[in-house]
Design an enzyme around this catalytic site. Sequence first.
Site, PDB file in Angstrom:
ATOM      1  CG  HIS A  96      -3.038   6.370   8.345  1.00 39.21           C
ATOM      2  ND1 HIS A  96      -1.941   5.840   7.874  1.00 39.21           N
ATOM      3  CD2 HIS A  96      -4.071   6.296   7.301  1.00 39.21           C
ATOM      4  CE1 HIS A  96      -2.121   5.634   6.476  1.00 39.21           C
ATOM      5  NE2 HIS A  96      -3.402   5.539   6.060  1.00 39.21           N
ATOM      6  CG  HIS A 135      -7.783   4.454   3.695  1.00 42.58           C
ATOM      7  ND1 HIS A 135      -7.308   5.227   2.791  1.00 42.58           N
ATOM      8  CD2 HIS A 135      -8.870   3.862   3.178  1.00 42.58           C
ATOM      9  CE1 HIS A 135      -7.812   5.517   1.569  1.00 42.58           C
ATOM     10  NE2 HIS A 135      -8.978   4.596   1.840  1.00 42.58           N
TER      11      HIS A 135
END
Length: 99
Positions: free
Chosen positions: A57, A59
Amino acid sequence: PGKRAGNGWWLRAADGRATFFYAHLDGFADGLREGSRVKAGQIIGYVGSSGNATAVHLHFEVHPRGGDPVNPYPILKAAGGCHNGTPHTQPGGWVPPTI
């Protein structure tokens, strides 16, 4: 920036109004160095799971005037970055898919 964030990159807006932090990147774009100038839509790195991430992912943080982070969603939405508008063409001519 550290074990928790893994591969991370800080960007500062040219006008100094905000800094942006990208963490858990798999790697960085070729030629990117401290002090590099980038343009909106330019690839700076690749989404990953470095640091303390448990899944792939990105951030992403926005720090107005370099202060504490704020929710980036309203800023991204206002800039057309939340599934609105035409994606920026990337170096080499690649265009991100629309969702």
